[in-house]
Design a protein around this motif. Structure first.
Motif, mmCIF file in Angstrom:
data_model
loop_
_atom_site.group_PDB
_atom_site.id
_atom_site.type_symbol
_atom_site.label_atom_id
_atom_site.label_comp_id
_atom_site.label_asym_id
_atom_site.label_seq_id
_atom_site.Cartn_x
_atom_site.Cartn_y
_atom_site.Cartn_z
ATOM 1 N N ILE A 33 -4.873 5.188 -7.934
ATOM 2 C CA ILE A 33 -4.034 6.394 -7.857
ATOM 3 C C ILE A 33 -4.749 7.575 -8.493
ATOM 4 O O ILE A 33 -4.740 8.695 -7.953
ATOM 5 N N GLY A 34 -5.386 7.348 -9.628
ATOM 6 C CA GLY A 34 -6.111 8.437 -10.271
ATOM 7 C C GLY A 34 -7.222 8.997 -9.404
ATOM 8 O O GLY A 34 -7.487 10.209 -9.407
ATOM 9 N N LEU A 35 -7.869 8.139 -8.622
ATOM 10 C CA LEU A 35 -8.940 8.586 -7.729
ATOM 11 C C LEU A 35 -8.414 9.212 -6.447
ATOM 12 O O LEU A 35 -9.140 9.937 -5.762
ATOM 13 N N ALA A 36 -7.137 8.937 -6.112
ATOM 14 C CA ALA A 36 -6.559 9.432 -4.860
ATOM 15 C C ALA A 36 -5.689 10.668 -5.052
ATOM 16 O O ALA A 36 -5.185 11.212 -4.080
ATOM 17 N N THR A 37 -5.500 11.099 -6.306
ATOM 18 C CA THR A 37 -4.649 12.254 -6.592
ATOM 19 C C THR A 37 -5.442 13.283 -7.377
ATOM 20 O O THR A 37 -6.577 13.038 -7.797
ATOM 21 N N ASP A 38 -4.826 14.448 -7.592
ATOM 22 C CA ASP A 38 -5.545 15.553 -8.213
ATOM 23 C C ASP A 38 -5.192 15.816 -9.676
ATOM 24 O O ASP A 38 -6.053 16.201 -10.457
ATOM 25 N N ARG A 39 -3.918 15.625 -10.063
ATOM 26 C CA ARG A 39 -3.543 16.132 -11.370
ATOM 27 C C ARG A 39 -2.483 15.331 -12.103
ATOM 28 O O ARG A 39 -2.327 15.470 -13.306
ATOM 29 N N ILE A 40 -1.733 14.511 -11.454
ATOM 30 C CA ILE A 40 -0.579 13.882 -12.067
ATOM 31 C C ILE A 40 -0.993 12.967 -13.229
ATOM 32 O O ILE A 40 -1.983 12.248 -13.153
ATOM 33 N N ARG A 41 -0.242 13.050 -14.320
ATOM 34 C CA ARG A 41 -0.508 12.231 -15.498
ATOM 35 C C ARG A 41 -0.013 10.814 -15.245
ATOM 36 O O ARG A 41 1.009 10.607 -14.596
ATOM 37 N N LEU A 42 -0.720 9.820 -15.774
ATOM 38 C CA LEU A 42 -0.400 8.420 -15.511
ATOM 39 C C LEU A 42 0.113 7.731 -16.768
ATOM 40 O O LEU A 42 -0.393 7.961 -17.868
ATOM 41 N N THR A 43 1.117 6.877 -16.591
ATOM 42 C CA THR A 43 1.542 5.952 -17.638
ATOM 43 C C THR A 43 1.516 4.553 -17.045
ATOM 44 O O THR A 43 2.184 4.286 -16.043
ATOM 45 N N VAL A 44 0.745 3.666 -17.627
ATOM 46 C CA VAL A 44 0.650 2.294 -17.147
ATOM 47 C C VAL A 44 1.672 1.439 -17.896
ATOM 48 O O VAL A 44 1.704 1.432 -19.126
ATOM 49 N N GLY A 45 2.496 0.713 -17.139
ATOM 50 C CA GLY A 45 3.467 -0.170 -17.763
ATOM 51 C C GLY A 45 4.890 0.193 -17.390
ATOM 52 O O GLY A 45 5.125 1.025 -16.512
ATOM 53 N N PRO A 46 5.843 -0.483 -18.063
ATOM 54 C CA PRO A 46 5.697 -1.342 -19.234
ATOM 55 C C PRO A 46 4.979 -2.673 -18.926
ATOM 56 O O PRO A 46 5.227 -3.300 -17.907
ATOM 57 N N LEU A 47 4.113 -3.054 -19.840
ATOM 58 C CA LEU A 47 3.365 -4.296 -19.756
ATOM 59 C C LEU A 47 3.992 -5.326 -20.699
ATOM 60 O O LEU A 47 4.378 -4.997 -21.821
ATOM 61 N N ALA A 48 4.072 -6.568 -20.255
ATOM 62 C CA ALA A 48 4.722 -7.613 -21.039
ATOM 63 C C ALA A 48 3.846 -8.023 -22.217
ATOM 64 O O ALA A 48 2.700 -8.455 -22.039
ATOM 65 N N VAL A 49 4.384 -7.929 -23.428
ATOM 66 C CA VAL A 49 3.587 -8.222 -24.620
ATOM 67 C C VAL A 49 3.310 -9.714 -24.781
ATOM 68 O O VAL A 49 2.403 -10.089 -25.533
ATOM 69 N N ALA A 50 4.064 -10.565 -24.088
ATOM 70 C CA ALA A 50 3.766 -11.999 -24.133
ATOM 71 C C ALA A 50 2.648 -12.377 -23.180
ATOM 72 O O ALA A 50 2.153 -13.503 -23.222
ATOM 73 N N GLU A 86 0.807 -1.219 0.000
ATOM 74 C CA GLU A 86 0.000 0.000 0.000
ATOM 75 C C GLU A 86 0.842 1.273 0.000
ATOM 76 O O GLU A 86 0.313 2.376 -0.191
ATOM 77 N N GLU A 87 2.163 1.160 0.209
ATOM 78 C CA GLU A 87 3.023 2.345 0.128
ATOM 79 C C GLU A 87 3.003 2.966 -1.265
ATOM 80 O O GLU A 87 3.350 4.133 -1.426
ATOM 81 N N ALA A 88 2.591 2.203 -2.267
ATOM 82 C CA ALA A 88 2.511 2.747 -3.621
ATOM 83 C C ALA A 88 1.588 3.962 -3.663
ATOM 84 O O ALA A 88 1.864 4.953 -4.345
ATOM 85 N N LEU A 89 0.496 3.912 -2.916
ATOM 86 C CA LEU A 89 -0.432 5.051 -2.887
ATOM 87 C C LEU A 89 0.179 6.236 -2.142
ATOM 88 O O LEU A 89 -0.025 7.391 -2.523
ATOM 89 N N LEU A 90 0.936 5.950 -1.083
ATOM 90 C CA LEU A 90 1.628 7.024 -0.368
ATOM 91 C C LEU A 90 2.603 7.741 -1.296
ATOM 92 O O LEU A 90 2.653 8.976 -1.342
ATOM 93 N N THR A 91 3.371 6.964 -2.067
ATOM 94 C CA THR A 91 4.327 7.535 -3.006
ATOM 95 C C THR A 91 3.613 8.364 -4.060
ATOM 96 O O THR A 91 4.048 9.475 -4.400
ATOM 97 N N ALA A 92 2.527 7.846 -4.590
ATOM 98 C CA ALA A 92 1.796 8.548 -5.641
ATOM 99 C C ALA A 92 1.223 9.873 -5.140
ATOM 100 O O ALA A 92 1.292 10.896 -5.832
ATOM 101 N N ARG A 93 0.650 9.859 -3.939
ATOM 102 C CA ARG A 93 0.102 11.113 -3.392
ATOM 103 C C ARG A 93 1.201 12.141 -3.177
ATOM 104 O O ARG A 93 1.023 13.332 -3.455
ATOM 105 N N ALA A 94 2.362 11.691 -2.690
ATOM 106 C CA ALA A 94 3.478 12.615 -2.476
ATOM 107 C C ALA A 94 3.930 13.222 -3.792
ATOM 108 O O ALA A 94 4.182 14.441 -3.880
#
Length: 309
Positions: free
Chosen positions: A46-63, A12-20
């Protein structure tokens, strides 16, 4: 910045990092995927817990994820959060693809190129119509608003760099400035206009726990083709040779000097290393903050580095 997703820290620290990062004015946040959260689920939270930061999902494995699955996931995050969402793809590691998911990495370089070609029209809202050797998607169109995402490719080898030239961005991870310079040069030869982001792990006030955490992240790359040569070029050939004898992980970890860790990280004052990446042609550095007991979520590191050019 990018989430570290440290496996020996509370998930859950991921959300703490994102908010910071959001509160400190970081422009964008890369949301990867490892052993805990599904990347699209975490990006939505993260999008629901933050106000403005742009998101990039990935890198996601193509296999592991096909173009339709990726497009639907990105569009879902964008629709549910109202945020601009970009996406990155890559070939990932044998451990993730072959061991965790039980998929084959055979032809992964070709699959990466085909995924980029198949994914672009889907993200723009067009109906899929692609049949390749490894990737195919026909007849699907997003029912949600098209996210029109920027598409990034995680690259290290020559083939992936050539594929990155077809995308909107190339992303590098765990590379020395010298290695970054060669990869940027290859990309520029193919397309001089594609920007480059380097993920660089950082600890503004590193204690032993922080350095050891980065050390553990590095050891798996030491014997790998390409990465081993990169570290040998940086002056650590003896460590690479030892790593390729397949020693016990405990013994290999003890053999990795702090100087090797610092060759691919920002430990302490980042100015010299940031300047080296800039000189190598890297357009932006994505900070991957180290999370420790003294600095949960790496929020202190993000604060210390906020606003640096």
């Amino acid at each position: 910045m990018s989430l570290g997703l440290w496996q020996d820290r509370p998930a859950e620290e991921a959300l703490l990092t994102a908010r910071a990062a959001d509160e400190l004015g970081y422009s964008s946040l890369w949301v990867g995927e490892m052993a805990t959260y599904d990347a699209f689920a975490l990006a939505t939270a993260i999008g629901l817990a933050t106000d403005r930061i742009r998101l990039t999902v990935g890198p996601l494995a193509v296999a592991v994820r096909d173009p339709m699955m990726i497009a639907m996931g990105v569009a879902s995050v964008a629709s549910l959060t109202g945020r601009r969402v970009d996406v990155a793809v890559g070939t990932s590691s044998p451990m993730v693809v072959e061991s965790w998911h039980g998929r084959s990495r055979a032809g992964s370089a070709a699959a990466l190129r085909e995924t980029v070609r198949a994914l672009r029209p889907l993200l723009d809202g067009d109906r899929s119509d692609f049949i390749g050797t490894h990737v195919r998607s026909t007849g699907y169109r997003l029912r949600l608003p098209a996210p029109r995402s920027r598409l990034a490719v995680a690259a290290f080898g020559p083939s992936a760099v050539r594929t990155a030239a077809l995308a909107d961005r190339m992303v590098l991870n765990l590379v020395t400035p010298a290695s970054a310079g060669r990869l940027v040069a290859r990309l520029r030869a193919a397309d001089p206009d594609v920007p480059v982001t380097a993920w660089v792990t950082a600890a503004a006030d590193p204690d032993r726990e922080a350095v050891d955490r980065v050390r553990r992240a590095v050891v798996g790359y030491l014997p790998a083709p390409g990465y081993g040569e990169m570290f040998a070029e940086a002056g650590f050939g003896d460590v690479v040779t030892f790593a390729r004898t397949r020693p016990h992980p405990r013994d290999l970890l003890a053999a990795v000097p702090d100087e090797l860790v610092a060759s691919v990280a920002l430990l302490g004052d980042p100015r010299e290393q940031l300047a080296a990446y800039a000189a190598a042609g890297v357009d932006e550095v994505a900070i991957v903050p180290v999370s420790t007991d003294r600095d949960p979520g790496g929020a202190g590191t993000l604060k210390a580095l906020a606003g640096r050019p």
